[in-house]
Design a protein around this motif. Sequence first.
Motif, PDB file in Angstrom:
ATOM      1  N   ARG A 164       0.877  -1.176   0.000  1.00  0.00           N
ATOM      2  CA  ARG A 164       0.000   0.000   0.000  1.00  0.00           C
ATOM      3  C   ARG A 164       0.910   1.219   0.000  1.00  0.00           C
ATOM      4  NH1 ARG A 164      -4.933  -0.476   2.857  1.00  0.00           N
ATOM      5  NH2 ARG A 164      -4.566  -2.715   2.678  1.00  0.00           N
ATOM      6  N   GLY A 165       0.598   2.189  -0.809  1.00  0.00           N
ATOM      7  CA  GLY A 165       1.344   3.455  -0.798  1.00  0.00           C
ATOM      8  C   GLY A 165       2.836   3.286  -1.012  1.00  0.00           C
ATOM      9  N   GLY A 166       3.207   2.332  -1.827  1.00  0.00           N
ATOM     10  CA  GLY A 166       4.626   2.203  -2.154  1.00  0.00           C
ATOM     11  C   GLY A 166       5.426   1.426  -1.126  1.00  0.00           C
ATOM     12  N   VAL A 167       4.742   0.877  -0.148  1.00  0.00           N
ATOM     13  CA  VAL A 167       5.462   0.092   0.852  1.00  0.00           C
ATOM     14  C   VAL A 167       4.894  -1.322   0.876  1.00  0.00           C
ATOM     15  CG1 VAL A 167       6.081  -0.146   3.279  1.00  0.00           C
ATOM     16  CG2 VAL A 167       5.879   2.137   2.242  1.00  0.00           C
ATOM     17  N   THR A 168       5.816  -2.279   0.840  1.00  0.00           N
ATOM     18  CA  THR A 168       5.412  -3.686   0.959  1.00  0.00           C
ATOM     19  C   THR A 168       5.695  -4.126   2.386  1.00  0.00           C
ATOM     20  OG1 THR A 168       5.971  -4.062  -1.352  1.00  0.00           O
ATOM     21  CG2 THR A 168       5.806  -6.005   0.070  1.00  0.00           C
ATOM     22  N   VAL A 169       4.674  -4.677   3.016  1.00  0.00           N
ATOM     23  CA  VAL A 169       4.830  -5.112   4.406  1.00  0.00           C
ATOM     24  C   VAL A 169       4.533  -6.594   4.502  1.00  0.00           C
ATOM     25  CG1 VAL A 169       4.099  -4.799   6.776  1.00  0.00           C
ATOM     26  CG2 VAL A 169       4.085  -2.861   5.200  1.00  0.00           C
ATOM     27  N   LEU A 170       5.416  -7.284   5.166  1.00  0.00           N
ATOM     28  CA  LEU A 170       5.230  -8.710   5.379  1.00  0.00           C
ATOM     29  C   LEU A 170       5.318  -8.964   6.870  1.00  0.00           C
ATOM     30  CD1 LEU A 170       6.634 -11.520   3.241  1.00  0.00           C
ATOM     31  CD2 LEU A 170       6.781 -11.701   5.727  1.00  0.00           C
ATOM     32  N   LEU A 171       4.294  -9.608   7.390  1.00  0.00           N
ATOM     33  CA  LEU A 171       4.218  -9.807   8.835  1.00  0.00           C
ATOM     34  C   LEU A 171       4.057 -11.301   9.118  1.00  0.00           C
ATOM     35  CD1 LEU A 171       4.103  -7.785  11.263  1.00  0.00           C
ATOM     36  CD2 LEU A 171       1.617  -8.211  11.291  1.00  0.00           C
ATOM     37  N   ALA A 172       4.728 -11.749  10.151  1.00  0.00           N
ATOM     38  CA  ALA A 172       4.605 -13.153  10.542  1.00  0.00           C
ATOM     39  C   ALA A 172       4.536 -13.239  12.049  1.00  0.00           C
ATOM     40  CB  ALA A 172       5.804 -13.952  10.033  1.00  0.00           C
ATOM     41  N   ALA A 173       3.905 -14.294  12.523  1.00  0.00           N
ATOM     42  CA  ALA A 173       3.773 -14.460  13.967  1.00  0.00           C
ATOM     43  C   ALA A 173       5.030 -15.077  14.578  1.00  0.00           C
ATOM     44  CB  ALA A 173       2.562 -15.340  14.274  1.00  0.00           C
ATOM     45  N   ALA A 174       5.839 -15.681  13.748  1.00  0.00           N
ATOM     46  CA  ALA A 174       7.036 -16.349  14.272  1.00  0.00           C
ATOM     47  C   ALA A 174       8.141 -16.257  13.216  1.00  0.00           C
ATOM     48  CB  ALA A 174       6.712 -17.814  14.602  1.00  0.00           C
ATOM     49  N   PRO A 175       9.380 -16.431  13.631  1.00  0.00           N
ATOM     50  CA  PRO A 175      10.493 -16.248  12.690  1.00  0.00           C
ATOM     51  C   PRO A 175      10.399 -17.101  11.431  1.00  0.00           C
ATOM     52  CG  PRO A 175      11.320 -16.301  14.922  1.00  0.00           C
ATOM     53  CD  PRO A 175       9.861 -16.646  15.006  1.00  0.00           C
ATOM     54  N   ALA A 176       9.929 -18.351  11.569  1.00  0.00           N
ATOM     55  CA  ALA A 176       9.851 -19.205  10.378  1.00  0.00           C
ATOM     56  C   ALA A 176       8.943 -18.575   9.333  1.00  0.00           C
ATOM     57  CB  ALA A 176       9.341 -20.591  10.764  1.00  0.00           C
ATOM     58  N   GLY A 177       7.862 -17.998   9.793  1.00  0.00           N
ATOM     59  CA  GLY A 177       6.940 -17.347   8.856  1.00  0.00           C
ATOM     60  C   GLY A 177       7.624 -16.222   8.101  1.00  0.00           C
ATOM     61  N   LEU A 178       8.463 -15.485   8.819  1.00  0.00           N
ATOM     62  CA  LEU A 178       9.172 -14.384   8.163  1.00  0.00           C
ATOM     63  C   LEU A 178      10.102 -14.908   7.060  1.00  0.00           C
ATOM     64  CD1 LEU A 178       8.768 -11.410   8.868  1.00  0.00           C
ATOM     65  CD2 LEU A 178      11.015 -11.454   9.961  1.00  0.00           C
ATOM     66  N   LEU A 179      10.754 -16.027   7.379  1.00  0.00           N
ATOM     67  CA  LEU A 179      11.662 -16.609   6.387  1.00  0.00           C
ATOM     68  C   LEU A 179      10.889 -17.090   5.155  1.00  0.00           C
ATOM     69  CD1 LEU A 179      14.612 -17.526   5.783  1.00  0.00           C
ATOM     70  CD2 LEU A 179      13.983 -19.741   6.777  1.00  0.00           C
TER      71      LEU A 179
ATOM     72  N   PRO B 147       9.561  -8.560  -8.946  1.00  0.00           N
ATOM     73  CA  PRO B 147       9.108  -7.166  -9.065  1.00  0.00           C
ATOM     74  C   PRO B 147       7.616  -7.008  -8.780  1.00  0.00           C
ATOM     75  CG  PRO B 147       9.794  -8.075 -11.199  1.00  0.00           C
ATOM     76  CD  PRO B 147      10.215  -9.046 -10.164  1.00  0.00           C
ATOM     77  N   ALA B 148       6.844  -8.090  -8.937  1.00  0.00           N
ATOM     78  CA  ALA B 148       5.403  -7.975  -8.677  1.00  0.00           C
ATOM     79  C   ALA B 148       5.133  -7.586  -7.228  1.00  0.00           C
ATOM     80  CB  ALA B 148       4.710  -9.292  -9.010  1.00  0.00           C
ATOM     81  N   ALA B 149       6.086  -7.805  -6.351  1.00  0.00           N
ATOM     82  CA  ALA B 149       5.908  -7.421  -4.941  1.00  0.00           C
ATOM     83  C   ALA B 149       6.099  -5.927  -4.731  1.00  0.00           C
ATOM     84  CB  ALA B 149       6.898  -8.207  -4.069  1.00  0.00           C
ATOM     85  N   PHE B 150       6.554  -5.258  -5.754  1.00  0.00           N
ATOM     86  CA  PHE B 150       6.911  -3.853  -5.570  1.00  0.00           C
ATOM     87  C   PHE B 150       6.268  -2.937  -6.623  1.00  0.00           C
ATOM     88  CE2 PHE B 150      10.260  -6.541  -3.904  1.00  0.00           C
ATOM     89  CZ  PHE B 150      10.331  -6.090  -2.593  1.00  0.00           C
ATOM     90  N   GLY B 151       5.198  -3.404  -7.212  1.00  0.00           N
ATOM     91  CA  GLY B 151       4.538  -2.599  -8.222  1.00  0.00           C
ATOM     92  C   GLY B 151       3.292  -1.944  -7.662  1.00  0.00           C
ATOM     93  N   ALA B 152       2.163  -2.286  -8.264  1.00  0.00           N
ATOM     94  CA  ALA B 152       0.888  -1.720  -7.809  1.00  0.00           C
ATOM     95  C   ALA B 152       0.574  -2.188  -6.392  1.00  0.00           C
ATOM     96  CB  ALA B 152      -0.209  -2.160  -8.776  1.00  0.00           C
ATOM     97  N   ASP B 153      -0.381  -1.563  -5.783  1.00  0.00           N
ATOM     98  CA  ASP B 153      -0.828  -2.007  -4.461  1.00  0.00           C
ATOM     99  C   ASP B 153      -1.250  -3.474  -4.523  1.00  0.00           C
ATOM    100  OD1 ASP B 153      -0.419   0.468  -3.451  1.00  0.00           O
ATOM    101  OD2 ASP B 153      -2.521   0.851  -2.885  1.00  0.00           O
ATOM    102  N   ARG B 154      -1.043  -4.157  -3.395  1.00  0.00           N
ATOM    103  CA  ARG B 154      -1.509  -5.543  -3.292  1.00  0.00           C
ATOM    104  C   ARG B 154      -2.399  -5.619  -2.062  1.00  0.00           C
ATOM    105  NH1 ARG B 154       1.887  -9.283  -6.205  1.00  0.00           N
ATOM    106  NH2 ARG B 154       0.886 -10.969  -5.073  1.00  0.00           N
ATOM    107  N   PRO B 155      -3.553  -6.206  -2.201  1.00  0.00           N
ATOM    108  CA  PRO B 155      -4.401  -6.363  -1.019  1.00  0.00           C
ATOM    109  C   PRO B 155      -3.748  -7.356  -0.049  1.00  0.00           C
ATOM    110  CG  PRO B 155      -5.298  -7.592  -2.853  1.00  0.00           C
ATOM    111  CD  PRO B 155      -4.129  -6.819  -3.384  1.00  0.00           C
TER     112      PRO B 155
ATOM    113  N   SER C 267       1.184 -15.324 -23.274  1.00  0.00           N
ATOM    114  CA  SER C 267       1.830 -14.186 -22.620  1.00  0.00           C
ATOM    115  C   SER C 267       0.825 -13.083 -22.322  1.00  0.00           C
ATOM    116  CB  SER C 267       3.001 -13.652 -23.449  1.00  0.00           C
ATOM    117  OG  SER C 267       3.042 -14.211 -24.719  1.00  0.00           O
ATOM    118  N   GLY C 268      -0.324 -13.506 -21.887  1.00  0.00           N
ATOM    119  CA  GLY C 268      -1.376 -12.532 -21.597  1.00  0.00           C
ATOM    120  C   GLY C 268      -1.217 -11.801 -20.282  1.00  0.00           C
ATOM    121  N   SER C 269      -0.099 -11.985 -19.617  1.00  0.00           N
ATOM    122  CA  SER C 269       0.085 -11.270 -18.351  1.00  0.00           C
ATOM    123  C   SER C 269       0.534  -9.837 -18.646  1.00  0.00           C
ATOM    124  CB  SER C 269       1.146 -11.984 -17.521  1.00  0.00           C
ATOM    125  OG  SER C 269       2.410 -11.728 -18.068  1.00  0.00           O
ATOM    126  N   ASP C 270       0.712  -9.121 -17.553  1.00  0.00           N
ATOM    127  CA  ASP C 270       1.096  -7.722 -17.753  1.00  0.00           C
ATOM    128  C   ASP C 270       2.608  -7.559 -17.880  1.00  0.00           C
ATOM    129  OD1 ASP C 270       0.798  -6.680 -14.278  1.00  0.00           O
ATOM    130  OD2 ASP C 270       1.654  -8.456 -15.238  1.00  0.00           O
TER     131      ASP C 270
END
Lengths: 754, 754
Positions: B117-132, B143-151, B555-558
């Motif tokens: 959202r707003g140019g920032v990608t946030v990833l949250l996990a409840a435990a370290p393994a999730g973060l990894l 790059p798809a993680a850093f383009g348009a907003d992702r819900p 190749s119908g993707s963006d």
Amino acid sequence: MTSTDPSRPHPAWLPPEAFRAIGAHHTLVYGDGTLVDTVYDEVGRARARYGGTVRRLSGQATEPERAGADETPADLVLALAPTGSPPAGGALPAEVGSELGAEVAGLGPEGFALARRGGVTVLLAAAPAGLLYGLFHLVRLGPAAFGADRPVEAHRPALRLRLVSHWDNLDVHPVMGQVERGYAGGSIFWRDGAPAGDPERIRAYARLLAACGMNAMTVNNVNVHGTATRLLTDRLDDVAAIADLVRPYGIRVHLSVNFAAPVSLGELPTADPLDERVRAWWAKAAGRLYEAIPDFGGFMVKADSEGQPGPYRYRRDHADGANMLADALAPFGGVVHWRAFVYNHRQDWRDRSTDRARAAYDHFTPLDGRFRDNVILQVKHGPIDFQVREPVSPVLTAMPNTRLALEVQATQEYTGQQRHVCYLGPYWSEVLRFAPWGPGRPTVASLVAGPADDGDGAPAGNGGGASAGGGGLVVVSNVGDDHYWTGHPLAQANLYAVGRLAWAPDLDPVAVLDEWIDLTFPASATGDPDSEPGAGSDGEPGIGSDGELGTEPDSGSDRKPDADRETLRGTLHALMDDSWRTYERYTAPLGVGFMVAPGHHYGPDVDGYEYSRWGTYHFADRDGVGVDRTRASGTGFTGQYPQPWSDRYESLADCPDNLLLFFHHVPYRHVLRSGATVVQHIYDTHFAGVDQVARMRRRWDRIGGSGLVDAALHARVADRLAEQQRCAEEWRDQVNTYFLRKSGVPDAHGRRIH
Amino acid sequence: MTSTDPSRPHPAWLPPEAFRAIGAHHTLVYGDGTLVDTVYDEVGRARARYGGTVRRLSGQATEPERAGADETPADLVLALAPTGSPPAGGALPAEVGSELGAEVAGLGPEGFALARRGGVTVLLAAAPAGLLYGLFHLVRLGPAAFGADRPVEAHRPALRLRLVSHWDNLDVHPVMGQVERGYAGGSIFWRDGAPAGDPERIRAYARLLAACGMNAMTVNNVNVHGTATRLLTDRLDDVAAIADLVRPYGIRVHLSVNFAAPVSLGELPTADPLDERVRAWWAKAAGRLYEAIPDFGGFMVKADSEGQPGPYRYRRDHADGANMLADALAPFGGVVHWRAFVYNHRQDWRDRSTDRARAAYDHFTPLDGRFRDNVILQVKHGPIDFQVREPVSPVLTAMPNTRLALEVQATQEYTGQQRHVCYLGPYWSEVLRFAPWGPGRPTVASLVAGPADDGDGAPAGNGGGASAGGGGLVVVSNVGDDHYWTGHPLAQANLYAVGRLAWAPDLDPVAVLDEWIDLTFPASATGDPDSEPGAGSDGEPGIGSDGELGTEPDSGSDRKPDADRETLRGTLHALMDDSWRTYERYTAPLGVGFMVAPGHHYGPDVDGYEYSRWGTYHFADRDGVGVDRTRASGTGFTGQYPQPWSDRYESLADCPDNLLLFFHHVPYRHVLRSGATVVQHIYDTHFAGVDQVARMRRRWDRIGGSGLVDAALHARVADRLAEQQRCAEEWRDQVNTYFLRKSGVPDAHGRRIH
């Protein structure tokens, strides 16, 4: 019964009791040389046990010494002819000496003549080896040598070269182990790259070989890798040590060599047989060998065969390769055994035009006449590879200007691996007596004997033989460091028989077996020390009317064997006489071969080689089975035979049943000469073969606990018979099921097929 | 194109370029623990290469530190939820943080949530393994993680236990070598009884496993002999050393143990699981293990299976055996993987009443409910043994009160031994999605997932699952010390895919392959460093109208992939997508299985197991082929399935063609659901399979020299394709010839059969 010492090797056919008759007499040994020393020692040991006497007289003896010897009565005289007329020895009429002397003149270095007159047995030989073989002949005769008068009889070996080929590896091969296709434990020569460390065992082995008539051996596998290559160079002393051990028994040592040794030892960039450096390298190697081993026999070579290097790599042919080695050995009198076992071992099973059976003939017959006199072409007895039933190799018939040796296999690679009783004497006898040009013409034995070079003892050659004589016989050893030497105690008989048949191919293999029984299981080991073993009988056991194997042998001789001995003899004949044919019955039928488990070759796998690269196919489909090797429609292999066999094998009507599928592809309902259909024959023989094994087993069980044989030996044989039965049943069921599934033809007798 | 360093292991799906997108951004890593350290290190390495920045904030950070972090703008935030609301990081709206926080609460220790959202990608996990796992998810997104907003999206593994089973021997086995059924060189763990000595390689391996989603591994073969037994005792440090290396990637180490270890180590006279001394022995062993390895995973046991010892020796059952070990591990939280691979491996081929397919069900289902909560019954996916086509094991459907694990085999024992391209993702996907009770009912994936213990991420269990949850997935490793890890470079995809499918069984295996392609062959390695790899396409290549494999993917993707990348992607899909079915076509037909060369299992031998003790028969005769496993007339195996499959397999009309010969013995002219006869189907598929391989090869050759892939990798694949074609032709010819010979039915199209 005397038990044998389990900590020492089993005495095989030379237990002390075998020397009873000799040891009880008064012997004069007359002559000089290592082998005469051996004779003297042998008699001495027997004397010590059985109370006779022995004296030794040198060929250099002075007249008084000779006269002294004459004065002391001897009733057994063993003398070398070159030492002059032997001492008369007591009551021996003088004319016997001169009769014998005339006889031995034509018998060659291994022959001997003997007679008994006036209570004295005289054995005369022209050379020390003959005296040694004569001694063992007396051992076989036993008391018969010391009874009534015997007229002069002369003996000489039919085949001059009688060699045991050891497939013993120096290094332990990751798949094949210490002995390739060995079923009797480790090697008596090598262990993990070093000498095995039991010189007594090697000496005992040489003695056994001499006693059955062999006179040469290789000490390493024909597949020469790794350390074995270095027996030519820095490990030469190991070979010399073995040669020293076996020399007293008249055994010459030969060496298997790697054709590419100059390259693999890193000494030359090529092994091209026409390259002067290569020729010089081998000449030097031969020189080193003869310096260390003056009576070294020569080289055995597996070249361009199953991946072994050979002259083809250098666009040279087998004659180029063999002759180069022969030239290196010729100055010293050595020979090259060059194996004819050359075929395409990367065949495409889809290619029906290539026929492995043709290969040796196609490769070698164009070279006839090109080999040096000291090259021996070593030909496996059949065109494929030691199957339980093969025709004789046509190569043996087609190289009149080449010295040919017959190679047979005592190690039971395809015949039960010394877990099955399979006495091969009858097979070898059939091969040796086979007459490729028909009755009355030369036999295989005469072809490998070559033309007689003197005297009357040798069979006639085929009229066009190599001038230097025949190549004799080579047998692949079945011996290892097992207590019984051969794993299966009864497999000893194969080694014994091959020696005897190489010496005298006309011997009846059942009579040879009888010799082996008498020697190996002497009277004192069968509960009756007073009974003297007889020389055997001609009785050929069969299946008695009670359905059990083995009638008691005919006892029409002048011996009076006790009942126990005859029970044992009858049991052994029942187990062994027909055992090769029994094995044939329950395995691959009608000469078709293989059908063994790939790799280790034990037990059935009907299609195991059917889609392989080895060129060993049966082509069974839903309609029929067999390999069409006819000229008319097949590979033309029948054309490699001379008449009458060329036409006989070609003809579906005339081809012997037992080779039918080797030569023809036939429908399952094809009717054999026997009257049975092929498929019914398969069922019948497979049921019958297993039934025979069951009877063999019951027969052996019957003498368990009787004391007729050593308990440990009885147990060993019993264990192996149990395995033989299990395996035979597996063969029966797999083969029968395979053919029932393929043919759809039910068994006429409704027996259970799975 | 960048060539990979041949002196180091191939980077597989984690080349540096895979981190390009992450490395170019400004990252905040927020949280504590070993695995968070790993995340920080990974981002740091990427940053160093691609010019971004990374900061680290401890969960113990003071308010000023947190505030300071907030002030420095980050556009990628990787944070542990327990550390409190993450720093907002520049433009990140605060509500995103709380949305994610709410989401991760139900995702368990390995789950994570992310949003942009707003140019920032946030990833949250409840435990370290999730973060990894989240980090590697971002790597896949690129790059798809850093383009348009992702819900907000939430991820958690479907299966909690995802274990790689290594059949790595400690000692070199005389037949099996260093890795049993290993086709990729030596072991990365062991060499000749000692540690293999390359810790970096083990660390790199753990990283690859984490990146595809695996979380556990055994370090030794399920057949435990010799030195391997001592991993429990004096060689424990070697296990601990491996655990230390893999722990930073969230991989727990498990150990294969020998059930008779107390006896074979000479410490007890018995291994009876009910003997108190035995129980104490194992409890002590477990204690030692957990002292050295606090996160030790547990034991894997092959008991009473193919000669391995087990509880039967003591008249105990598998529950007694497994529970004893489970009790030893329970205090520490460890589990027992108990293999259900129990059958009579000394079957008599004549005995048609015994059916190996029945064995696991017959042995284990009576024990349902008797196993401890920390026992996992490990069930091979099919009832026989990893054949190219088998039905799903009915054991998976019949033990609702037992934790079940699905065992699959990445090492290509029966599927081309990593000399053949055989992408197994589609097979495993079929198994995991199979619904034993019919559509809409639980799948195999849900059965081994067990009932969801929390949240919404896990699939529903079958309603009667073991209370402690499912047993997850076990995959037999295909990895060795080969440069490419897996011998065949393309076989890497199997290891990647199994991890991804264990995490998310609903994934399309072709899409998973696309992930693997993008990661393994990133843009900068294909000649165009500016092109960003896309996330793949849904295009499923087939045989194009020109007869060549593989249409170019949709190749119908963006994304705007360049032509080279699409050529490579198209080539890899053409080779791999259908490769499992291609392998099936040219090998054993219609689910009948085996027909492989005995022992090593490579290449065809139609009758190779037909008369063996292994219980794997096809019963081909002149009339038909297949195994009658029906209730009506066969072994009754169909009755082990629930409806509707029990009836479907039973019915000759309804049984799927590809399993017909697994369940039925039919005449050769039986007409399949496809309309072809059985024998014509055999011919057709075998010709077609080889043709496909030839097309694969041509397709691969086309990109040779193009620089699309590393030249060495291209050469390795090209070599293996040549061997694949040779071997496929051999399969075609042997199978077709076998059935032509047996059936007598000619090919309808008159093609050449030998």
